[in-house]
Each structure stands twice: as structure tokens, then as C-alpha cells.
Scaffold this active site. Structure first.
Site, PDB file in Angstrom:
ATOM      1  N   LEU B 218      71.383  23.204  19.765  1.00  0.00           N
ATOM      2  CA  LEU B 218      71.704  22.864  18.385  1.00  0.00           C
ATOM      3  C   LEU B 218      73.127  22.306  18.283  1.00  0.00           C
ATOM      4  O   LEU B 218      74.066  22.873  18.807  1.00  0.00           O
ATOM      5  CB  LEU B 218      71.606  24.136  17.534  1.00  0.00           C
ATOM      6  N   ASP B 219      73.249  21.188  17.596  1.00  0.00           N
ATOM      7  CA  ASP B 219      74.563  20.605  17.329  1.00  0.00           C
ATOM      8  C   ASP B 219      75.334  20.264  18.602  1.00  0.00           C
ATOM      9  O   ASP B 219      76.548  20.147  18.596  1.00  0.00           O
ATOM     10  CB  ASP B 219      75.413  21.515  16.432  1.00  0.00           C
ATOM     11  N   GLU B 220      74.595  20.163  19.702  1.00  0.00           N
ATOM     12  CA  GLU B 220      75.211  19.684  20.931  1.00  0.00           C
ATOM     13  C   GLU B 220      74.633  18.307  21.228  1.00  0.00           C
ATOM     14  O   GLU B 220      73.755  17.824  20.528  1.00  0.00           O
ATOM     15  CB  GLU B 220      74.900  20.656  22.080  1.00  0.00           C
TER      16      GLU B 220
END
Lengths: 275, 275, 275, 275
Positions: B218-220
């Protein structure tokens, strides 16, 4: 090894240049290129891994480039500069600090001031300071003195670090495309005396700075770098000058780094900056 | 014509490529190149003037490049995209406006929302909207529905324009390096729920946004573009969210333009953006 | 005259304070005020024109403010500071230059380094330098030495100008809310060793810096100022460190100016900065 | 409740005003104040918690302020605006989107265009569009038509969202300090036709935008907000126009938010913006 090339554009230039690099087994680490289509001009900055010296490379490059090409190979890594100042310290001190710690990318040969206010800070960093007064001699004499000192030091560039005298067209011509100036910039521009006062009265919300090569006209010439800093109604004209100094220092530092790193090409009245 | 190339680096690549361009009398307008020396990877974006079609060019390029090279020639000028949304309108509306006026660089095939709040604005721009609820079906069912709609539309990219559901690793894997996400960013980073509340309580002076390709986490994933906006103690947590939305909109717009213009290369967990 | 007030909020505070100013015929030049409604806290910075000294003003203010109010009147215009450094020169040199030219807003009492690399530049500006090595004595001894030197100088603030040792909780506690630190910041944040290497590997597009008061945790504490500078894939990890240094220098300079100008209030884990 | 006050400065103003607030048990949430010492002018924006209506407050404030004071209490939370456009959509679309989602802080009464190109996008958002052509009627007639439509809608502000006709001094006078314009800005400024072409030829490194109230002179008048965006030699004149549009959109949006939130005071040829 850094190679910079500026010439007329034609089909096959990149191929010819990079074939030459390949022939010598030079691996291209970074290649920045720009074509001005309208002007038919080609600009390239190459950074290559080369394990042996090649004194013939300059001629080999000229052989494959259009007539009139300008080629610089492995430009001397440390440029030489002379700095001109008046009373304000901010840009000079930044240059002296980087010079002292070896991170300027250039060696300051000397500083010339039309006042001697900044002599002490130069002395503290063991940098020669010359006083070229404009009050005890004529402007022509002062400029001749400055010109003479510069020529003795044979610098690659002359940096006007808040030098507040207007240099003559002849002077600018003598050192064409080698003089770098920093000055404040505003949106909108303010013509005439005391621009910070005008900026204050107009309530500008930004103060900017522009570093540029000097051409014949005052504060004109090819732009190298620009930046701004926000201000507001709470800033007095003096506060605006203060933040103006901060942004001038930062923009001049950035411009000098780009120039000393051979990233700036000049033509017409503009620059190509290959970062 | 735009040509993008990504392959292992070796001596002579630029020479070989540009010799091929020269052979076909293609003039190189702009050439952006990057070498990751440590990884031995080569990236190039070429813009050339070509006056005739050349269907064999792709194979000609592969012939001169190392094995495994990825070459895209004249990528379809208008990409196709599907946009996923939840409730917030700011990024979607910006995309719809640019899509409507033909300046997005992509054609929005449809919008999928886990709520139907944004259906009306899509309808106003004649863009199909699909409702994929997460409350009246399981997450797996919702994702299957989304996946099915995407596959019917066969988009080049899927844009998460503030889609507030976590997509499964399988979903991300199915559309690998084709999903673009935008999310707020802070200095320092705040982990856990309600980051704007945490940012407010910590008194941050900047709110940022990051646009990135989605990887498994997530969000990487590889960062495409980032920007910040200043805030101060006078901002409530809600005010911070509002300026966060402004910077999210701007950063996503910039990232999409770069991607749709074939300027973004992805490798390892990073990007090369040739502007 | 500058007056700063921090206290519990209640109805009528501004009225009471400004009535007192009016009673003394002090004209208010600038008044910055902030209320944290959730925390019921009141902050004010007043700049007034006062033509006579008034030694009773402090008590008069306390009389009209809630219990526990903190009032500073006409804080000593020139603060005293001690600067701690390791090897990097950029922040220290900027402080020394401003100190030398009288524009820092504070007087540097001395510099303490755990290496003696920066002794020479201090000597050039006639600023005492103390060497507090961490290799020929224990960390506890080094910290005791530093603490002792600081106490002898009785500074208003201690500036960590790239001091690369972690100070003990006891040390931080002894000089609570008086230690100002500068450190790099990234989006996203990188935990652990060599953050610039991590930032490079992640391909970040921004490098930031944060100036903050030191609290018990490393690199935590109330944020005073933050700023960023753009980077791209062409930056090596070393290039990122270099621009990181530029932004650290600028952010620390701005934070110090705000603090020395009595514009920064601290409470909980945040600041109010009345510009 | 928001209260804005503009009047001559005198000792005790803040005291008198805040005493009045205290008398009514209004708690001051935020108080922004500015004094122009040279001009002897006082500006204040108050945000107070008030639990009951107080129709007499306006007169109570006038009673304690110097003659000629301008006081606005609880300005209507939603302003009314009329938008003037030509052909470019970027600023208009941003306004229409925010208007549609209720986050503009104003209600768009109608849009007037000297071309009808933007009629369709207005229709899609149910906003009335009026066509005031400059080719089938005289400039005077067109302006009279525009003026008439504006007067029927009685807006608080008229927004020139890339309206590319010069309005007459009489028109500007009729709607004095109510007309907000956005225009591109450069460092240096370029006078005359085709400024983007001039900016390109000069090789500027920044493109800016300025939002301002319109005074008698074209592109002059009190500045509300400014911002810039970096460009480089790789930008064509058309690319510069494109990023110019992005920054125009962002700056106009910010300026409108400030104005509609009653944060902007105008005097002489400048603004005070209490954020």
C-alpha cells in the site's frame, strides 16, 4: 571526462559522436542533448568513462562535426574566477565559504571591491582583495584598474556578487559571456530607482532573483537560473530586501555550480542548461 | 515520432541507435538518455522527425540492441485509461475536464466508483460510470467486478483518483506497472489512521502529495512526481486536508502528463522521468 | 518593544491586553495572535511603539492574565547561542557568516565539535572552538564536557548544526525547548542507516529539511520550519546529499531567524509561528 | 461570525474592539491585524464564536471606530460572482467544478463570453452562458451588454477568467475593486505582443501568474496572489503557455478563496491578505 559540443545541427550528429566514443571504448555515463530546431543549433554535454588520455580526441571530434563547431574536452575541472563586490556581503561570503571548503567548483583568484568594506572577510579566508575606488579616481580609471587586475588573474569567469556599478559596454565586450551577474527580480518588473520600495508599495507577493550572463544592456543577458521567495503585506521594504538577499545568494550559488560544471551553453540571448 | 527504449547498457548503444535514425534520414529533435551505471541499465526517449512510416523500424532496433530490450515506437498518441474513485471529486474532476477539452493525453474509457456519489459529474461529461459497491457484495466480488470492467475496456493505465479501498496483491499483480495512485505525503511520515490529524497535532509546515505506480504494498511503488504546499499553525486539520487536495490534484495531473507522454520508465522500485 | 504571551485562553484577553497598551499610550504596530480552541490556549506576539521604559509592565500583564501565564517583555534583542557540530560545514559556516556581519540575531558564544575539523573556520571568525571528542573519552564524559561548556556560556539556545551524535535524554531534558536541530527529511520517510541511499534507491523527487526543537526522541520534537528542493533520477545519492545540504542550510537559517525574533511558541509537540 | 474592519489607526483600537467582543461574550477564535504605520491605516479580520444574532453590532463597532471606518459583519457566507471568458477553458472549468461541488465559496450567477466556445461546458454544469460578441457589434455595444448582464445579476465580484478584451476605464470604474483578473507574469516582464514568445526567446527559467484587482491600467491593480512554475530550455513557447495555464489556474483559485473568505483588504494600489 566531460565533453561539451555546440554546433549547427544536422542529421547523424549524435550517431557520429557516439560512434567515436564507442570506437574508443568510452562508455557514455550521461548524455544531455538539445536541438534548437528553429535556429538549427545542436548542443551536447557528454560524461564518459575513459581510462586513458586521448590528446587527439578534440581534432577527431572537429573532423566529424559541421564547420564552426565549438568543442571543449575535459574542461579544466577547477575554473578560475575573480569576484567583484560593493558593500553587500551575502553573495561574496557564500562564495568564500565554498571556496575555502573546496566545494565551489572554482578557485577564487581575488576579490575586487569599489569599497573596502569587504576586505576583512576576504583576508580571513586568505583571498587577495583589491580596492578599486570610484570616488578618488574617475569611472574610466576605476574600470581600467579592475580590467587590469582581471587580466593579470586570467579568470574563466568574472562574478558580479552584488557589484553596484554599471560596467561600460567596452568592459562587457572585453569579457563577453564570461561575466555572471545576480540581481533581484520582481513580478511585475519595476524600472528606476529603489525597486524594493516600489515592490513594497505595489504589495508584491513574491521576490525573485535572476543570475545571468552580462550582455551590453544593464541587467540583461542570457538567464542561467531564477528563483523566488514568497513575501506578504507584513514585510517592510527592508524585510523584502532581506529575503531578496537570501534568494540572490541561493540563485547565484546554483548558477555558478551549473556554469562551473560545464552545464550552461549560451547562444543568441539565451542559455541551454543541461542538468 | 516518439521512440522509447529500455535495455541493458553497453558501449555504443547511442551510436547504434542514432546511426539507424541517420540512415533513415530521421532528424533527432530531442534525445533524453539515462544510464544507471550500478544496475547497467540504459533508458532512452527519442523524438524524431520522420516523414514516412517505417513498419520495420521496431525489428531494426531490436536487432541492434542487447537481448531483452523493450522498444516502443510511436506509442499510440492517445492512451486509454479507466479511473477508480470513491467520494472525493478533486482529482476526478480535473481528469474529466482535461479529457473533455482534449488536453489529457488520454481518453477516459469509464469511471468506476465504490460509491455512486461521483456518477452525476461523469454523466455531465458523457463518461460511463460503473458502481462497484463494497457494502452489498464482498470485497472479492467488488474487486472481481472492477477487474472485469477494466478488462472489457482494455486500458493502458488505471488511475486511482482517490480510490480509498486497498486493492488485493492479485489485482495489483494483474495490472502491474499500469496502476497509478495519488496520495498525501508528510514530513515526517505518519503511519496509521487519520494522518491529517496526526500532521496537525505535530504542527507540520508542509503538506505533500506523491503520485506513484502501485506495487504490492500500500502506498509504495515507483514514484512519478511529488510536490508540497506550505501550511502553518493557523491551518486546522480540515484546512490541511483542503490544501492536501489541491496539491494532490496538481501532482496527479503532472504525473499523468508525464506517463501519457511516454516520459516515465520503471525499473526496480523507481522511475526514470525524461522531461 | 516586543511582548510575547502564552496562557490559557479566556474571553476578553485581547481586550485586556490591548487596553493596557492603550493606557500606556503604546501604539500597536503589529499583533499576531493564535488560539488553539481544542486546547484552550492563547498565544500573542505584540510589537508596540513605546517611548519610555516601564519596569512594572510585566507584573501589570500577569495581573490581567490567567494563572500560569508566561510573559516575556522586550526579550533581549540579541540572543546568545552555542553551536554543536561534527564534520559538515554548511550550517556552521552560514551561522558564522551571519554572526560576523551582525545579521544572525544572536551572538555565537562558542562552537563545540566532536571532531576538530571545523576549528579552523571558527578561528578565522574569532569564535572560540572546543573539542569534545567521543573517541578518547566515553560518551558520558563527552556529554558532560559539552554540558559544562554550555553552562559556562549560559546560552539562550543550543544549535545542533549537523551534530551527528545522539544526545542523552538527560541532556535534552536539561536544555528542554532550547535545543534546535536540523535534519534531512524525505517523502516517504526512510528509517535506518543511510537514508540518502534509500531515497536514491526509491527514486524520490524531493529532498527536504526540517528544523525542530529537540524532544526526548531522536529527530522528533516541535517543528519550526521545513522546506524541500526537487531532485530527479539524474541525481546520484551523493548529489542528493549535496542538495540536501543546501536545503538544510536554508531551513536552519530561517528557523533561527524566527526563533531569535521571538516568533516561535512551543506547546505539546508543536509550534505556533507568528510571522 | 467573521468581522472585517478597515479604518484610520489610533491607539486603543484593538482594545476597544476586543472589549466589545468580550462584553457580548464572543470568544475570539482568530484575530488577524495589520497596521500600515506610514499610511496610518488599520486592518482587522476577526473570527468569533457568537451564539446569538446581534443586529446592533455594526453600529456599536462604528461608534468605537474613527470616522470613515468600513465594517463588514458576517459577510454573506456565499458570495455571488459573474465570470467573463474568451476561449481558454482552464480557469473557467476550475471555477465551474468548485461551484458545482460547493467548495468555491461563491455562487456563479452566469458566465459571459465574447466567443461562445465555452457555452457547452457551462451548460453541462447548468450555469447560464451569455454570448457578448465583439465582432457583430461595436466594443461599446459589447461592453454595454456585458455591463447590463452583470447589473442584472448584482454580483459581489466579477472574475476575468482569461477574458482577453481590454475593458474601458469607465467599466473598470463602475465595478471598482470588484473585478479580479488573472494574467501571466514573467521575470523579466515582457511588454507588447506575444509575451510567451518573448519569454521563450529570452530563455526564462520561471513562468508566473498574478491574480489582482483591476484598476484603470491594463494588468495593473492590487495584487492578491502570485506563484511561479519552473521551466527550462526544453520548453517550446507552446509548452510555456501550457504550464502558464496551470499556474494561472492555481493562482486564480487561491486568490478567489482568499477574497471569498474575506481575507483581502485593498488600499492605495496594494492588498493586505490576512491568512
Amino acid at each position: 571526462m566531460i565533453i561539451v559540443i555546440q554546433c549547427r545541427d544536422q542529421v547523424g550528429l549524435v550517431a557520429a559522436i557516439s560512434a567515436l566514443m564507442a570506437k574508443h571504448q568510452y562508455n557514455i555515463i550521461s548524455l544531455g542533448e538539445h536541438v534548437d530546431v528553429a535556429e538549427n543549433l545542436f548542443f551536447m554535454r557528454l560524461e564518459v568513462e575513459a581510462h586513458v588520455e586521448n590528446p587527439g580526441l578534440h581534432q577527431e571530434l572537429l573532423n566529424i562535426l559541421p564547420a564552426g563547431a565549438v568543442v571543449k574536452i575535459n574542461p579544466q575541472p577547477e575554473k578560475k574566477i575573480v569576484v567583484l563586490v560593493t558593500k553587500e556581503y551575502h553573495c561574496l561570503a557564500d562564495i568564500l565559504v565554498r571556496n575555502y571548503f573546496g566545494t565551489l567548483g572554482a578557485a577564487v583568484q581575488c576579490v575586487i571591491g569599489n569599497y573596502n568594506i569587504l576586505e576583512d572577510v576576504c583576508r580571513r579566508f586568505d583571498v587577495p582583495f583589491h580596492h578599486a575606488p570610484y570616488d578618488t579616481q574617475t569611472k574610466e580609471q576605476a574600470e581600467a584598474q579592475i580590467s587590469s587586475i582581471i587580466k593579470q588573474n586570467n579568470p574563466d569567469y568574472i562574478v558580479l556578487a552584488k557589484f553596484m556599478r554599471i560596467l561600460s559596454p567596452q568592459f562587457n565586450h572585453d569579457f563577453a559571456t564570461r561575466i555572471i551577474n545576480i540581481h533581484h527580480s520582481f513580478l511585475p518588473a519595476f524600472v528606476g530607482a529603489n525597486p524594493y520600495r516600489q515592490a513594497f508599495e505595489r504589495g508584491v507577493k513574491l521576490i525573485g532573483a535572476t543570475a545571468h550572463f552580462v550582455s551590453d544592456e544593464l541587467d540583461e543577458g542570457p538567464i542561467i537560473a531564477q528563483q523566488i521567495i514568497p513575501v506578504n503585506h507584513g514585510f517592510t521594504a527592508a524585510d523584502m530586501m532581506n529575503v531578496g538577499r537570501e534568494v540572490e545568494t541561493a540563485v547565484l550559488a546554483k548558477a555558478l555550480k551549473l556554469v562551473f560544471d560545464d552545464r550552461v551553453f549560451v547562444y543568441n540571448n539565451k542559455t541551454v542548461v543541461i542538468e
